[in-house]
Design a protein around this motif. Structure first.
Motif, PDB file in Angstrom:
ATOM      1  N   UNK A  34     -28.464 -49.624 -78.483  1.00  0.00           N
ATOM      2  CA  UNK A  34     -27.438 -49.913 -77.467  1.00  0.00           C
ATOM      3  C   UNK A  34     -27.030 -48.689 -76.658  1.00  0.00           C
ATOM      4  N   UNK A  35     -27.337 -47.492 -77.166  1.00  0.00           N
ATOM      5  CA  UNK A  35     -27.045 -46.262 -76.432  1.00  0.00           C
ATOM      6  C   UNK A  35     -28.349 -45.497 -76.222  1.00  0.00           C
ATOM      7  N   UNK A  36     -28.338 -44.568 -75.301  1.00  0.00           N
ATOM      8  CA  UNK A  36     -29.533 -43.752 -75.056  1.00  0.00           C
ATOM      9  C   UNK A  36     -29.900 -42.950 -76.297  1.00  0.00           C
ATOM     10  N   UNK A  37     -28.894 -42.373 -76.962  1.00  0.00           N
ATOM     11  CA  UNK A  37     -29.166 -41.601 -78.181  1.00  0.00           C
ATOM     12  C   UNK A  37     -29.744 -42.482 -79.280  1.00  0.00           C
ATOM     13  N   UNK A  38     -29.186 -43.672 -79.450  1.00  0.00           N
ATOM     14  CA  UNK A  38     -29.676 -44.597 -80.467  1.00  0.00           C
ATOM     15  C   UNK A  38     -31.097 -45.051 -80.181  1.00  0.00           C
ATOM     16  N   UNK A  39     -31.377 -45.377 -78.935  1.00  0.00           N
ATOM     17  CA  UNK A  39     -32.710 -45.802 -78.539  1.00  0.00           C
ATOM     18  C   UNK A  39     -33.713 -44.671 -78.741  1.00  0.00           C
ATOM     19  N   UNK A  40     -33.329 -43.467 -78.392  1.00  0.00           N
ATOM     20  CA  UNK A  40     -34.198 -42.301 -78.586  1.00  0.00           C
ATOM     21  C   UNK A  40     -34.529 -42.118 -80.059  1.00  0.00           C
ATOM     22  N   UNK A  41     -33.526 -42.229 -80.931  1.00  0.00           N
ATOM     23  CA  UNK A  41     -33.750 -42.086 -82.371  1.00  0.00           C
ATOM     24  C   UNK A  41     -34.695 -43.166 -82.897  1.00  0.00           C
ATOM     25  N   UNK A  42     -34.503 -44.398 -82.462  1.00  0.00           N
ATOM     26  CA  UNK A  42     -35.391 -45.492 -82.881  1.00  0.00           C
ATOM     27  C   UNK A  42     -36.839 -45.190 -82.516  1.00  0.00           C
ATOM     28  N   UNK A  43     -37.057 -44.761 -81.292  1.00  0.00           N
ATOM     29  CA  UNK A  43     -38.415 -44.508 -80.806  1.00  0.00           C
ATOM     30  C   UNK A  43     -39.062 -43.361 -81.567  1.00  0.00           C
ATOM     31  N   UNK A  54     -43.568 -36.813 -82.386  1.00  0.00           N
ATOM     32  CA  UNK A  54     -42.634 -37.075 -81.290  1.00  0.00           C
ATOM     33  C   UNK A  54     -41.478 -36.087 -81.375  1.00  0.00           C
ATOM     34  N   UNK A  55     -40.986 -35.678 -80.226  1.00  0.00           N
ATOM     35  CA  UNK A  55     -39.826 -34.788 -80.190  1.00  0.00           C
ATOM     36  C   UNK A  55     -38.976 -35.076 -78.962  1.00  0.00           C
ATOM     37  N   UNK A  56     -37.696 -34.887 -79.157  1.00  0.00           N
ATOM     38  CA  UNK A  56     -36.741 -35.075 -78.060  1.00  0.00           C
ATOM     39  C   UNK A  56     -36.763 -33.819 -77.198  1.00  0.00           C
ATOM     40  N   UNK A  57     -36.734 -34.006 -75.899  1.00  0.00           N
ATOM     41  CA  UNK A  57     -36.740 -32.881 -74.971  1.00  0.00           C
ATOM     42  C   UNK A  57     -35.349 -32.767 -74.355  1.00  0.00           C
ATOM     43  N   UNK A 103     -53.957 -39.236 -80.369  1.00  0.00           N
ATOM     44  CA  UNK A 103     -54.573 -38.146 -79.625  1.00  0.00           C
ATOM     45  C   UNK A 103     -54.238 -38.107 -78.151  1.00  0.00           C
ATOM     46  N   UNK A 104     -53.373 -38.987 -77.684  1.00  0.00           N
ATOM     47  CA  UNK A 104     -52.993 -39.035 -76.271  1.00  0.00           C
ATOM     48  C   UNK A 104     -51.587 -38.481 -76.082  1.00  0.00           C
ATOM     49  N   UNK A 105     -51.398 -37.786 -74.987  1.00  0.00           N
ATOM     50  CA  UNK A 105     -50.083 -37.268 -74.624  1.00  0.00           C
ATOM     51  C   UNK A 105     -49.274 -38.401 -74.012  1.00  0.00           C
ATOM     52  N   UNK A 106     -48.127 -38.694 -74.628  1.00  0.00           N
ATOM     53  CA  UNK A 106     -47.261 -39.783 -74.166  1.00  0.00           C
ATOM     54  C   UNK A 106     -45.895 -39.194 -73.821  1.00  0.00           C
ATOM     55  N   UNK A 107     -45.424 -39.457 -72.627  1.00  0.00           N
ATOM     56  CA  UNK A 107     -44.092 -39.039 -72.195  1.00  0.00           C
ATOM     57  C   UNK A 107     -43.249 -40.298 -72.039  1.00  0.00           C
ATOM     58  N   UNK A 108     -42.062 -40.267 -72.636  1.00  0.00           N
ATOM     59  CA  UNK A 108     -41.209 -41.456 -72.659  1.00  0.00           C
ATOM     60  C   UNK A 108     -39.869 -41.139 -72.009  1.00  0.00           C
ATOM     61  N   UNK A 109     -39.543 -41.880 -70.985  1.00  0.00           N
ATOM     62  CA  UNK A 109     -38.261 -41.745 -70.296  1.00  0.00           C
ATOM     63  C   UNK A 109     -37.349 -42.866 -70.769  1.00  0.00           C
ATOM     64  N   UNK A 110     -36.153 -42.506 -71.227  1.00  0.00           N
ATOM     65  CA  UNK A 110     -35.177 -43.473 -71.726  1.00  0.00           C
ATOM     66  C   UNK A 110     -34.251 -43.879 -70.587  1.00  0.00           C
ATOM     67  N   UNK A 111     -34.194 -45.162 -70.335  1.00  0.00           N
ATOM     68  CA  UNK A 111     -33.266 -45.725 -69.343  1.00  0.00           C
ATOM     69  C   UNK A 111     -32.579 -46.913 -69.998  1.00  0.00           C
TER      70      UNK A 111
END
Length: 158
Positions: A34-43, A54-57, A103-111
């Motif tokens: 429900x929050x950006x922080x929560x969604x980031x942690x789930x992912x 995976x790491x948070x930037x 083996x693939x570079x994945x960038x994830x934007x949280x919205x």
């Protein structure tokens, strides 16, 4: 459904990491998207629990607090000085999560749907183009279910 699967994965990992602890004593993990922080942690947890990286930037920069509290001769206190921000050293527009999956570079934007910040800035769009030109994958995630579906589909391709 996706969050339930994440909880199951986390519980399995906890049980494996602590085999001498009775199952009833292991606390049930709590997740929310429900929050950006929560969604980031789930992912990040889903990616790592499946053996990937995976790491948070953090690209916000740093706050410098130059304030001081002083007391005058009568005993009154006041705060003097200011707070300033130092620009972050990361690339402008960088994604919220950087990961390597299969083996693939994945960038994830949280919205996250619950925030007003649900559109990409020009810098984020430019960053997305750079990543995709270089052969990386860039995705925008609004709910954990959406990411969970994408993750399973992506892993089934290989």
């Amino acid at each position: 459904m996706a969050i339930k699967k994440l909880i199951e994965l986390r519980l399995e990992k906890l049980k494996a990491d602590h085999p001498t602890v009775p199952e009833y004593a292991i606390p049930k993990p709590k997740y929310s998207d429900r929050t950006s922080n929560g969604l980031t942690k789930c992912i990040i947890d889903l990616i790592e629990l499946n053996g990937f990286q995976a790491e948070r930037i953090n690209s916000m920069g740093k706050q410098l607090d130059n304030r001081k509290t002083v007391t005058d001769v009568i005993g009154r206190q006041r705060t003097v000085g200011s707070v300033t921000w130092i620009k972050g050293s990361g690339q402008v527009g960088t994604a919220d999560i950087s990961s390597t999956i299969m083996g693939r570079s994945i960038k994830i934007e949280i919205k996250c749907k619950s925030t007003n910040d649900n559109r990409q800035s020009k810098a984020q769009k430019d960053y997305q183009k750079k990543i995709e030109r270089a052969g990386g994958v860039y995705i925008i995630v609004r709910t954990f279910q959406d990411f969970y579906n994408w993750f399973n589909e992506f892993n089934n391709k290989f």
